[in-house]
Design a protein around this motif. Structure first.
Motif, PDB file in Angstrom:
ATOM      1  N   THR A 259       0.850  -1.189   0.000  1.00  0.00           N
ATOM      2  CA  THR A 259       0.000   0.000   0.000  1.00  0.00           C
ATOM      3  C   THR A 259       0.891   1.247   0.000  1.00  0.00           C
ATOM      4  O   THR A 259       2.116   1.154   0.015  1.00  0.00           O
ATOM      5  N   ALA A 260       0.255   2.397   0.060  1.00  0.00           N
ATOM      6  CA  ALA A 260       1.008   3.660   0.102  1.00  0.00           C
ATOM      7  C   ALA A 260       1.435   4.038   1.516  1.00  0.00           C
ATOM      8  O   ALA A 260       2.124   5.045   1.697  1.00  0.00           O
ATOM      9  N   LEU A 261       1.061   3.231   2.520  1.00  0.00           N
ATOM     10  CA  LEU A 261       1.222   3.672   3.900  1.00  0.00           C
ATOM     11  C   LEU A 261       2.675   3.940   4.278  1.00  0.00           C
ATOM     12  O   LEU A 261       2.966   4.957   4.927  1.00  0.00           O
ATOM     13  N   VAL A 262       3.589   3.056   3.923  1.00  0.00           N
ATOM     14  CA  VAL A 262       4.987   3.264   4.324  1.00  0.00           C
ATOM     15  C   VAL A 262       5.543   4.536   3.696  1.00  0.00           C
ATOM     16  O   VAL A 262       6.154   5.367   4.381  1.00  0.00           O
ATOM     17  N   ASP A 263       5.323   4.712   2.401  1.00  0.00           N
ATOM     18  CA  ASP A 263       5.826   5.923   1.744  1.00  0.00           C
ATOM     19  C   ASP A 263       5.192   7.176   2.328  1.00  0.00           C
ATOM     20  O   ASP A 263       5.881   8.192   2.560  1.00  0.00           O
ATOM     21  N   ASP A 264       3.896   7.122   2.580  1.00  0.00           N
ATOM     22  CA  ASP A 264       3.208   8.291   3.137  1.00  0.00           C
ATOM     23  C   ASP A 264       3.715   8.605   4.543  1.00  0.00           C
ATOM     24  O   ASP A 264       3.895   9.781   4.910  1.00  0.00           O
ATOM     25  N   ALA A 265       3.947   7.563   5.342  1.00  0.00           N
ATOM     26  CA  ALA A 265       4.470   7.775   6.694  1.00  0.00           C
ATOM     27  C   ALA A 265       5.866   8.372   6.648  1.00  0.00           C
ATOM     28  O   ALA A 265       6.196   9.306   7.386  1.00  0.00           O
ATOM     29  N   HIS A 266       6.711   7.826   5.781  1.00  0.00           N
ATOM     30  CA  HIS A 266       8.065   8.362   5.651  1.00  0.00           C
ATOM     31  C   HIS A 266       8.042   9.816   5.186  1.00  0.00           C
ATOM     32  O   HIS A 266       8.841  10.645   5.652  1.00  0.00           O
ATOM     33  N   THR A 267       7.138  10.136   4.290  1.00  0.00           N
ATOM     34  CA  THR A 267       7.010  11.521   3.837  1.00  0.00           C
ATOM     35  C   THR A 267       6.651  12.447   5.002  1.00  0.00           C
ATOM     36  O   THR A 267       7.117  13.588   5.073  1.00  0.00           O
ATOM     37  N   ALA A 268       5.839  11.926   5.930  1.00  0.00           N
ATOM     38  CA  ALA A 268       5.457  12.710   7.111  1.00  0.00           C
ATOM     39  C   ALA A 268       6.540  12.727   8.170  1.00  0.00           C
ATOM     40  O   ALA A 268       6.379  13.396   9.196  1.00  0.00           O
ATOM     41  N   GLY A 269       7.634  11.991   7.950  1.00  0.00           N
ATOM     42  CA  GLY A 269       8.724  11.946   8.917  1.00  0.00           C
ATOM     43  C   GLY A 269       8.546  10.892   9.991  1.00  0.00           C
ATOM     44  O   GLY A 269       9.189  10.952  11.040  1.00  0.00           O
ATOM     45  N   LEU A 270       7.690   9.900   9.729  1.00  0.00           N
ATOM     46  CA  LEU A 270       7.400   8.845  10.689  1.00  0.00           C
ATOM     47  C   LEU A 270       8.066   7.541  10.274  1.00  0.00           C
ATOM     48  O   LEU A 270       8.060   7.176   9.097  1.00  0.00           O
ATOM     49  N   PHE A 271       8.636   6.819  11.237  1.00  0.00           N
ATOM     50  CA  PHE A 271       9.095   5.469  10.930  1.00  0.00           C
ATOM     51  C   PHE A 271       7.917   4.507  11.047  1.00  0.00           C
ATOM     52  O   PHE A 271       6.859   4.847  11.602  1.00  0.00           O
ATOM     53  N   VAL A 272       8.092   3.286  10.522  1.00  0.00           N
ATOM     54  CA  VAL A 272       7.012   2.301  10.462  1.00  0.00           C
ATOM     55  C   VAL A 272       7.502   0.980  11.027  1.00  0.00           C
ATOM     56  O   VAL A 272       8.426   0.367  10.491  1.00  0.00           O
ATOM     57  N   HIS A 273       6.874   0.556  12.132  1.00  0.00           N
ATOM     58  CA  HIS A 273       7.163  -0.743  12.748  1.00  0.00           C
ATOM     59  C   HIS A 273       5.901  -1.584  12.660  1.00  0.00           C
ATOM     60  O   HIS A 273       4.899  -1.270  13.307  1.00  0.00           O
ATOM     61  N   VAL A 274       5.940  -2.638  11.869  1.00  0.00           N
ATOM     62  CA  VAL A 274       4.738  -3.401  11.547  1.00  0.00           C
ATOM     63  C   VAL A 274       4.564  -4.585  12.503  1.00  0.00           C
ATOM     64  O   VAL A 274       5.529  -5.190  12.932  1.00  0.00           O
ATOM     65  N   TRP A 275       3.329  -4.908  12.818  1.00  0.00           N
ATOM     66  CA  TRP A 275       3.022  -6.038  13.707  1.00  0.00           C
ATOM     67  C   TRP A 275       1.996  -6.963  13.058  1.00  0.00           C
ATOM     68  O   TRP A 275       1.231  -6.517  12.218  1.00  0.00           O
ATOM     69  N   THR A 276       1.997  -8.210  13.503  1.00  0.00           N
ATOM     70  CA  THR A 276       3.012  -9.017  14.176  1.00  0.00           C
ATOM     71  C   THR A 276       3.298 -10.193  13.255  1.00  0.00           C
ATOM     72  O   THR A 276       2.369 -10.845  12.769  1.00  0.00           O
ATOM     73  N   LEU A 277       4.591 -10.483  13.049  1.00  0.00           N
ATOM     74  CA  LEU A 277       4.975 -11.595  12.195  1.00  0.00           C
ATOM     75  C   LEU A 277       5.230 -12.833  13.047  1.00  0.00           C
ATOM     76  O   LEU A 277       5.898 -12.760  14.074  1.00  0.00           O
ATOM     77  N   ARG A 278       4.673 -13.962  12.580  1.00  0.00           N
ATOM     78  CA  ARG A 278       4.733 -15.218  13.323  1.00  0.00           C
ATOM     79  C   ARG A 278       5.004 -16.358  12.348  1.00  0.00           C
ATOM     80  O   ARG A 278       4.721 -16.241  11.163  1.00  0.00           O
ATOM     81  N   ASN A 279       5.486 -17.466  12.862  1.00  0.00           N
ATOM     82  CA  ASN A 279       5.905 -18.563  11.997  1.00  0.00           C
ATOM     83  C   ASN A 279       4.788 -19.526  11.614  1.00  0.00           C
ATOM     84  O   ASN A 279       4.876 -20.215  10.599  1.00  0.00           O
ATOM     85  N   GLU A 280       3.754 -19.602  12.447  1.00  0.00           N
ATOM     86  CA  GLU A 280       2.732 -20.635  12.224  1.00  0.00           C
ATOM     87  C   GLU A 280       1.859 -20.321  11.009  1.00  0.00           C
ATOM     88  O   GLU A 280       1.530 -19.167  10.724  1.00  0.00           O
TER      89      GLU A 280
END
Length: 340
Positions: A259-280
């Motif tokens: 999506t555009a979310l990461v680029d839009d967040a970076h443009t706003a000066g925000l970092f992006v930490h995504v949740w939650t990655l799991r193995n199952e």
């Protein structure tokens, strides 16, 4: 950031009981950058580490006859829950309980660890991080801040008090601390009180409860808009979206495009930490599963690679070793990646 952060989501709950000392210590051993506690509060005002303030599913409280009369029903963020709640127990009483696996059908192996480990305080988690032998951060989430504030048990005051006592409410502390919340008001009020990074948690559905309580119609989905991200950047340093907000899914639950979310967040000066990655398999997109059994581990490493390619600055993970291995592979294969 020179490389994406690996955030040990409640420790390593894929291999140890979440929010217990062995879980956090294993995360540190496996190379996580931050360990992540969720904090709630006791009747006598002490921060303890639990996924929720309802503890019937994650402790042995339901087997304890002396606490049978504490079972009740409460409305938390507009939803009724029945069980036992941390704010109805003193710290001493909670310390007498023992932790249990929250997802026994998916993590049956962890049930062998039931009824051994006590509930930790926030102070104990800070001590674990400081004793790591290397720099390990603490990425703390304040759970249900409006609910607790209405009961005279302000979480933010208590988090800052603990950080001050440990000398950690400073940007150059030996234990880096990040504070996150799924609500907005408490982050706004924290901003002038701390130099630490603040993170606005987001979700694919619903809305921040403080906005709901105030009659504000905005949802988490609304907060993804560029103008809303710019407003978040006035009080926070990053966002923590659900993973499906960053990479979409098709009708068959397979990964599609970013999506555009990461680029839009970076443009706003925000970092992006995504949740939650799991193995199952239960938590993986369909095209990363192996077989049909929900508890079987699929091709989780490839999912991490997809999110690193999407430009995220960090991942919350239930399996720190997998996350670190995937990050190492991504950095080796893409030495001139998007953060170079």
């Amino acid at each position: 950031m020179s490389r994406p952060l690996v955030i040990a989501h409640r420790g390593v709950p894929g291999q140890r009981l979440e929010h217990t000392r062995p879980s956090y210590e294993l995360a540190i051993e496996q190379g996580a950058d931050h360990i992540e506690p969720d904090v709630v509060v006791t009747r006598d005002g002490v921060l303890v580490v639990r996924h929720e303030n309802e503890i019937g599913h994650t402790t042995d409280v339901g087997t304890r006859a002396e606490f049978a009369d504490r079972r009740t029903t409460k409305v938390i963020d507009g939803v009724a829950f029945s069980g036992w709640f941390t704010e109805d127990f003193t710290l001493s009483e909670l310390k007498s309980l023992r932790c249990r696996e929250r997802l026994p059908l998916l993590r049956e192996h962890n049930t062998l660890l039931n009824d051994v480990e006590p509930i930790l305080t926030f102070d104990e988690v800070l001590t674990i991080a400081r004793a790591a032998g290397r720099t390990v951060g603490v990425y703390v989430e304040t759970k249900h801040p409006t609910y607790f504030r209405e009961r005279g048990l302000d979480l933010d005051d208590r988090v800052l008090d603990a950080l001050e006592r440990f000398g950690l409410n400073r940007a150059d502390a030996d234990v880096p601390v990040i504070v996150q919340s799924a609500e907005t008001r408490n982050l706004r009020e924290l901003r002038p009180r701390t130099p630490l990074p603040l993170v606005q948690l987001m979700d694919r559905t619903g809305a921040p409860w403080d906005l709901v309580a105030a009659g504000d119609p905005r949802t988490y989905s609304d907060l993804e808009a560029p103008q809303e991200l710019a407003a978040i950047a006035e009080y926070a340093d990053g966002i923590g979206p659900h993973k499906t907000q960053v990479i979409g899914r098709d009708g068959g639950h397979r990964l599609t495009e970013s999506t555009a979310l990461v680029d839009d967040a970076h443009t706003a000066g925000l970092f992006v930490h995504v949740w939650t990655l799991r193995n199952e398999n239960n938590f993986l997109p369909a095209d990363h599963r192996i077989g049909r059994e929900k508890a079987v581990h699929g091709d989780a490493e490839s999912e991490y690679l997809a999110y690193f390619d999407a430009g995220v600055d960090g991942v919350f993970s239930d399996f720190s070793r997998t996350a670190v291995r995937a990050r190492d592979r991504w950095l080796a294969e893409r030495p001139a990646g998007p953060r170079a």
